[in-house]
Design a protein around this motif. Structure first.
Motif, PDB file in Angstrom:
ATOM      1  N   HIS A 179     -29.481   5.521  50.066  1.00  8.94           N
ATOM      2  CA  HIS A 179     -28.495   4.579  50.599  1.00  8.94           C
ATOM      3  C   HIS A 179     -29.147   3.291  51.088  1.00  8.94           C
ATOM      4  O   HIS A 179     -28.595   2.198  50.920  1.00  8.94           O
ATOM      5  CB  HIS A 179     -27.729   5.235  51.752  1.00  8.94           C
ATOM      6  N   GLY A 180     -30.344   3.395  51.678  1.00  7.00           N
ATOM      7  CA  GLY A 180     -30.989   2.202  52.222  1.00  7.00           C
ATOM      8  C   GLY A 180     -31.599   1.314  51.177  1.00  7.00           C
ATOM      9  O   GLY A 180     -31.635   0.082  51.344  1.00  7.00           O
ATOM     10  N   PHE A 181     -32.114   1.887  50.089  1.00  7.06           N
ATOM     11  CA  PHE A 181     -32.754   1.100  49.025  1.00  7.06           C
ATOM     12  C   PHE A 181     -31.908   1.055  47.757  1.00  7.06           C
ATOM     13  O   PHE A 181     -32.434   0.855  46.665  1.00  7.06           O
ATOM     14  CB  PHE A 181     -34.131   1.689  48.695  1.00  7.06           C
ATOM     15  N   SER A 182     -30.624   1.242  47.898  1.00  6.94           N
ATOM     16  CA  SER A 182     -29.755   1.298  46.725  1.00  6.94           C
ATOM     17  C   SER A 182     -29.688  -0.064  46.028  1.00  6.94           C
ATOM     18  O   SER A 182     -29.149  -1.033  46.559  1.00  6.94           O
ATOM     19  CB  SER A 182     -28.349   1.736  47.150  1.00  6.94           C
ATOM     20  N   SER A 183     -30.294  -0.134  44.835  1.00  6.94           N
ATOM     21  CA  SER A 183     -30.286  -1.365  44.046  1.00  6.94           C
ATOM     22  C   SER A 183     -30.814  -1.055  42.653  1.00  6.94           C
ATOM     23  O   SER A 183     -31.813  -0.343  42.503  1.00  6.94           O
ATOM     24  CB  SER A 183     -31.167  -2.436  44.711  1.00  6.94           C
ATOM     25  N   LYS A 184     -30.150  -1.599  41.656  1.00  6.98           N
ATOM     26  CA  LYS A 184     -30.605  -1.394  40.288  1.00  6.98           C
ATOM     27  C   LYS A 184     -31.875  -2.173  39.987  1.00  6.98           C
ATOM     28  O   LYS A 184     -32.613  -1.833  39.061  1.00  6.98           O
ATOM     29  CB  LYS A 184     -29.507  -1.808  39.305  1.00  6.98           C
TER      30      LYS A 184
END
Length: 495
Positions: free
Chosen positions: A265-270
Motif C-alpha cells: 500500500h505504501g509503495f503502490s506504483s507501476k
C-alpha cells in the motif's frame, strides 16, 4: 479424580516405578531411546527406563505413593532427558522430541498430583519451557504428522503461565526470572495481555536491560513498526540468548506477510521497483529465492528476479499460513552452544554412572533382566519393523498417548512377543518384595538421596565436545554477527 493424601510425597526413587517396568517389559513396550549402548549394541537397562504419561483412569481415586517420584528424582529425570536423550543422533530428532515430550508430561503430572511449588517446581518448569521453545524452532519445517506446532504451543503457554505465577508467589526472586519473562513477551508477541503483564512486574525486574529491550520490541510490533523490530533483535542482548530468538521465530512468517501488506500500500506504483535483495535482507530471508516465493504467494509481481513491484490491488491475503523455515543466523547461534548448556544451563550432562548409582541405591528391588536372547530378538524385530503412520491405535487427542501410543509402534509382532516373554518375565511380581521393613528402608533412603541431590550433583569431568546438531545440514553456517549484524544495519534512519 486421582488424588493423594494431604502433605504426602512420592516414594519412587527411580525414574520409572517398578510396576510400570514390569508391565512394559512383559508387554514389549520398551522405547528404543530407553536403551543404552554397551559393547557396540543396544541393550535394555531397567535403570534407564523413564515413566511414561498416562491419563487418569475412571474410578481410580487414589494413587499409591510408590508410583510417584519426589522432587529430586524428577529433577534427575529431566536432567537425563534433556542432557542425554536429547543429544541422540542415531534416530530422527522428531522421534526424540516425541519421546521427551511424553516423559516431560509425566513429570508435570507427578508435580501436579503432589502439588509441588517453590524453587524445586520452578526449576523443573524452566527446563520444560526451554525444551518446548527450542523444539518449536528446530522442528518448524517438519510435516504435521511428525510434529504438531499447535500442541507444542499449548504446552509451552501452560508451563509459562504456571511458571510466572510461581515467580509471583515466591518470596525470593529466581535468577532466571528475567529470561522467562522475556520469553513470555516474545512468545506472545503483539498480545495486549503480555504488554500489560510487563507493567505488573516489580520495578527492579522491569529495569533489567534484556527485559526492557524485549518490551520495546513487543511494543514496536504492536505499533506495526516491523523493520524496527527486526533491527532490534540483532542487538547483543538477543544474540547472547538464542532461545529468545527461537521464541520470536514463531511470529516471523506473520511479520513478513504484514510487512509486505504495508509496503504494497505504501509503495503502490507501476513505475516503482523495489530491489529484491534489499527486501530479503530487511525481512530476514536467507536468500532471494525464499523472498520471491513469499512475494508470489502474496500476489506480488517479480521482474527479472531483481525487482519487486508493489501494487495494493495485486496483494492478496494467503489462504494458508506461510510455512515457517529456519533462519541461518539463528542456526549458527544455536550451533555455538552445546544443547546441555542451552537447555539446562550446565556445561556437562549428568554422567550415566552417576545416574545408575542413584537408581541402584533406591529402596525398590532390582528388576530381573530376562535372558540375553529375549532382548536380542526384540532388538532385531524393532529394527525391522517400521513405525506406524498417522494416528495410531490407542492415541488420544494431543501427544499424551499413555502406554499404548509411542511405545506401541515398536512392539514385536504378537506371536513373537508371546514366544519370547512367556514364562520368563510375565511371572515376575515385584509386589512380593514389599514389606514393612522395605517401606521403612525406602523412606530412609529417599531422605538420604534428597540430601545428596541437594548438596551436590556430580557431572562428568571430560568435556563433551560433540554437538547434537553435527549431522543436521540446516544447523551450520557462519557466525550470524559477522554475516548479518553490521554497523550499517544497526543505524536507524533519522528521516
Amino acid at each position: 479424580m486421582e488424588r493423594l493424601a494431604p502433605n504426602s510425597t512420592g516414594k519412587c526413587i527411580q525414574m520409572c516405578p517398578a510396576r510400570e517396568k514390569e508391565m512394559r517389559i512383559r508387554e514389549n513396550l520398551i522405547h528404543p531411546l530407553e536403551k543404552v549402548y554397551r559393547s557396540e549394541r543396544s541393550v535394555l537397562d531397567p535403570a534407564f527406563m523413564v515413566k511414561s504419561y498416562s491419563r487418569s483412569a475412571a474410578g481410580r481415586h487414589e494413587i499409591p505413593t510408590q508410583d510417584l517420584r519426589p522432587g529430586p528424582v524428577l529433577h534427575t529425570t529431566v536432567e537425563y532427558l534433556l542432557g542425554r536423550v536429547a543429544q541422540n543422533n542415531e534416530r530422527p530428532w522428531a522421534e526424540v522430541y516425541d519421546f521427551i515430550f511424553d516423559r516431560l508430561r509425566a513429570v508435570r503430572q507427578d508435580m501436579t498430583i503432589q502439588q509441588m511449588d517453590g524453587p524445586e517446581a520452578i526449576t523443573l518448569l524452566e527446563y520444560a519451557v526451554r525444551f518446548y521453545i527450542y523444539a518449536e524452532y528446530r522442528l518448524c519445517e517438519e510435516p504435521i504428522d511428525k510434529y504438531d506446532p499447535k500442541i507444542n504451543a499449548q504446552h509451552t503457554q501452560e508451563c509459562l503461565k504456571q511458571l510466572l505465577s510461581f515467580y509471583s508467589a515466591c518470596d525470593s526472586c529466581s535468577e532466571n526470572r528475567v529470561e522467562f519473562e522475556s520469553l513470555y513477551l516474545l512468545f506472545n508477541l503483539g498480545q495486549t495481555e503480555a504488554l500489560q503483564h510487563y507493567y505488573e512486574l516489580p520495578s527492579d525486574i522491569r529495569k533489567d536491560k534484556v527485559l526492557k529491550q524485549t518490551f520495546s520490541i513487543c511494543l514496536d510490533y504492536y505499533l506495526r513498526n516491523y523493520i524496527r523490530v527486526l533491527r532490534g533483535l540483532k542487538s547483543e542482548c538477543f544474540t547472547q540468548h538464542p532461545l529468545l530468538l527461537c521464541a520470536f521465530h514463531r511470529n516471523l512468517s506473520q511479520l513478513q506477510m504484514n510487512a509486505l501488506r504495508i509496503m504494497a500500500h505504501g509503495f503502490s506504483s507501476k513505475a516503482l521497483k523495489y530491489p529484491l535483495h534489499h527486501l530479503a535482507d530487511q525481512l530476514w530471508f536467507d536468500d532471494s529465492d525464499a523472498c520471491v516465493s513469499v512475494c508470489q504467494f502474496c500476489g506480488l509481481q517479480i521482474q527479472d528476479q531483481e525487482w519487486v513491484v508493489f501494487l495494493k490491488t495485486s496483494f492478496r491475503e494467503p489462504e494458508k499460513k506461510i510455512q515457517s523455515v529456519h533462519v541461518s543466523g539463528i542456526d549458527s547461534l544455536l550451533c555455538q552452544r552445546p544443547l546441555c548448556k542451552l537447555l539446562l544451563h550446565k556445561d556437562k550432562p549428568i554422567e550415566l554412572s552417576v545416574l545408575k548409582q542413584r537408581t541402584d541405591n533406591s529402596c525398590e528391588p532390582p528388576m530381573p533382566v530376562p535372558p540375553c536372547g529375549v532382548f536380542t530378538e526384540y532388538n532385531q524385530a524393532s529394527n525391522l519393523s517400521k513405525p506406524q503412520t498417522g494416528r495410531g491405535r490407542g492415541r488420544g487427542r494431543g501427544r499424551g498417548r499413555g502406554r499404548t501410543g509411542q511405545e506401541e509402534k515398536y512392539s514385536m509382532p504378537k506371536g513373537q512377543s508371546e514366544r519370547t516373554c512367556q514364562g520368563q518375565v510375565s511371572g515376575v511380581n515385584l509386589l512380593e518384595y514389599e514389606s514393612e521393613n522395605k517401606t521403612n528402608m525406602c523412606e530412609n533412603n529417599m531422605e538420604n538421596e534428597r540430601v545428596r541431590s541437594e548438596m551436590n550433583a556430580t557431572f562428568v569431568k571430560k568435556e563433551n565436545k560433540q554437538s547434537v546438531l553435527r549431522n543436521t545440514e540446516r544447523f551450520t553456517g557462519e557466525s550470524w554477527e559477522e554475516e548479518l549484524f553490521t554497523t550499517e544495519d544497526m543505524k536507524i534512519p533519522t528521516t
